[in-house]
Design a protein around this motif. Structure first.
Motif, mmCIF file in Angstrom:
data_model
loop_
_atom_site.group_PDB
_atom_site.id
_atom_site.type_symbol
_atom_site.label_atom_id
_atom_site.label_comp_id
_atom_site.label_asym_id
_atom_site.label_seq_id
_atom_site.Cartn_x
_atom_site.Cartn_y
_atom_site.Cartn_z
ATOM 1 N N ASN A 186 0.803 -1.215 0.000
ATOM 2 C CA ASN A 186 0.000 0.000 0.000
ATOM 3 C C ASN A 186 0.840 1.270 0.000
ATOM 4 O O ASN A 186 0.403 2.310 0.495
ATOM 5 C CB ASN A 186 -0.944 -0.012 1.201
ATOM 6 C CG ASN A 186 -2.024 -1.058 1.060
ATOM 7 O OD1 ASN A 186 -3.007 -0.861 0.343
ATOM 8 N ND2 ASN A 186 -1.851 -2.192 1.732
ATOM 9 N N PHE A 213 1.127 4.117 -6.687
ATOM 10 C CA PHE A 213 -0.293 4.425 -6.522
ATOM 11 C C PHE A 213 -0.690 5.532 -7.482
ATOM 12 O O PHE A 213 -0.003 6.560 -7.571
ATOM 13 C CB PHE A 213 -0.563 4.857 -5.071
ATOM 14 C CG PHE A 213 -2.011 5.069 -4.733
ATOM 15 C CD1 PHE A 213 -2.836 3.986 -4.445
ATOM 16 C CD2 PHE A 213 -2.550 6.339 -4.701
ATOM 17 C CE1 PHE A 213 -4.166 4.177 -4.131
ATOM 18 C CE2 PHE A 213 -3.883 6.545 -4.391
ATOM 19 C CZ PHE A 213 -4.697 5.458 -4.103
ATOM 20 N N ARG A 250 -4.220 1.188 -6.924
ATOM 21 C CA ARG A 250 -2.877 0.648 -6.791
ATOM 22 C C ARG A 250 -2.352 0.282 -8.180
ATOM 23 O O ARG A 250 -3.068 -0.304 -8.995
ATOM 24 C CB ARG A 250 -2.912 -0.593 -5.898
ATOM 25 C CG ARG A 250 -1.587 -1.280 -5.683
ATOM 26 C CD ARG A 250 -1.749 -2.586 -4.911
ATOM 27 N NE ARG A 250 -2.214 -2.336 -3.546
ATOM 28 C CZ ARG A 250 -3.442 -2.631 -3.122
ATOM 29 N NH1 ARG A 250 -4.329 -3.128 -3.964
ATOM 30 N NH2 ARG A 250 -3.783 -2.397 -1.883
#
Length: 411
Positions: free
Chosen positions: A55, A62, A69
């Motif tokens: 993440n 991103f 993503r």
């Protein structure tokens, strides 16, 4: 429960708005976890390294404009190792330097909103994923009944939000003072988002018909049921606008909270609950209706009580008129299933409530949860009972509810 005001600043509670002090500490635990303590008196926040790498919020990992993503299918983040971790006090960011020379930074507030603690996870499920259902029996009906003005729902977002939340929590609501207009059900559906089209059309009429193709179009009693158990993607809510109510003593609505009955079965009759949860039933609908009388043959195989991944009841299937005589289960399960089904129907009857709408009322309810029916009535040349209905799926409703509660949500 969160109110229907814009709440993105309260996404996971006001306690997350406190600021970190300069005594923040961060450490790497066995290459598997990163632990961040924002201040000396704060509870440590602990995150798996693999999740942090997966993440990463940098532009390489991103895509901010699409909130997506950038996934590289060749390899996932499982083998990414952190080399060093630190905390930037000025920016209030966790900083990680990875062994492959990639660097990541995470805002403290962003991390707090994704805390893996049991409390934070449950708060997210209740406040953002979907509100918790308030189960109710016959004696609580008056306490949970919510009423709104049709015009307010159409014109005011705050009232629309409160109405949708009532449907999610209590499972039903009544709208008053709708105009004498066959488009009311359609307008309400489109106020939420998108109408659900079925074999009966996008908007349908409930009134007595000669040579009726559906049991609901008779004047006889309509037994307690949920609509369309024969659909894999069953209609989420049913919007029923009363244009003309019967002047006869009949035509009253009946209703039972199916989730409440399922909970009683789980607690009081666990063996029966397990049978109704696990034994599939064939639900079907064969006929001609809708556009140009096109033929249809709908069929779905599912148990009476359906659970989600968390073991919570999320769907009730019950419609005696649409339960197939073909019961494709082992012979030895049949008699016990009927015993469980009989107990379920007894509780449904015991917990049922009855009320009669009048012209201009719109009765809206969760079709995955509420069993509903109708008492027998009699039409006359001057008085013919007439309802207009429409469906909306819960995916659309929950989406609308979130956009109303979190208008500035980014991800």
């Amino acid at each position: 429960m969160l109110s229907c005001r814009p709440l993105i600043g309260q996404l996971l509670g006001r306690q997350f708005q406190r600021h970190a002090s300069r005594s923040a500490a961060v450490k790497l635990l066995d290459q598997r976890y990163v632990e961040l303590t924002p201040s000396s008196d704060a509870r440590p926040l602990k995150f798996p390294s693999v999740w942090l790498r997966d993440n990463c919020q940098c532009s390489e990992c991103f895509h901010g404009a699409t909130r997506a993503r950038k996934s590289h299918w060749e390899r996932g983040p499982l083998h990414a190792k952190a080399q060093a971790v630190s905390y930037d006090e000025q920016r209030q960011q966790l900083v990680i330097n990875w062994q492959d020379a990639h660097n990541s930074s995470y805002d403290l507030e962003w991390l707090r909103q994704r805390d893996f603690s049991a409390e934070a996870r449950q708060r997210y499920l209740n406040d953002v994923y979907r509100p918790s259902a308030q189960l109710w029996g016959k004696t609580q009906f008056g306490e949970v009944t919510r009423e709104f003005r049709y015009g307010d729902v159409i014109a005011q977002d705050a009232v629309l939000c409160a109405w949708l939340e009532a449907l999610a929590v209590q499972g039903f609501a009544l709208l008053r003072e709708a105009p004498d207009d066959v488009q009311v059900a359609r307008r309400l559906a489109e106020r939420i988002g998108y109408i659900k089209r079925t074999t009966y059309g996008d908007v349908f009429e409930v009134k007595s018909k000669p040579n009726a193709g559906n049991y609901a179009y008779l004047m006889t009693p309509l037994p307690m049921h949920t609509d369309m158990p024969y659909y894999e993607y069953k209609a989420g809510i049913n919007i029923l606008h009363t244009l003309v109510q019967s002047d006869s003593p009949g035509g009253a609505n009946t209703m039972t909270d199916g989730f409440f009955v399922a909970q009683r079965m789980r607690e009081e009759h666990p063996k029966y609950f397990e049978l109704l949860r696990s034994v599939p039933v064939n639900w079907y609908d064969i006929g001609h209706d809708g556009d140009a009388g096109k033929p249809f043959h709908s069929l779905w195989r599912a148990p009476v009580i359906c659970l989600d991944v968390d073991g919570q009841v999320v769907r009730i299937n019950q419609n005696a008129t649409k339960r197939d005589s073909r019961f494709t289960v082992p012979l030895e399960q049949v008699v016990e299933w009927y015993e469980a089904y009989d107990k379920f129907l007894q509780l449904v009857h015991d917990e049922s409530v009855q009320f009669k709408t009048r012209g201009g009322d719109v009765f809206v309810f969760n079709n995955l949860r509420m069993l509903h029916g109708r008492t027998a009535y009699e039409d006359s040349p001057k008085n013919k009972r007439h309802l207009v209905g429409a469906y909306v799926d819960w995916d659309i409703i929950y989406s609308k509810l979130r956009t109303l509660k979190f208008p500035n949500a980014k991800d």
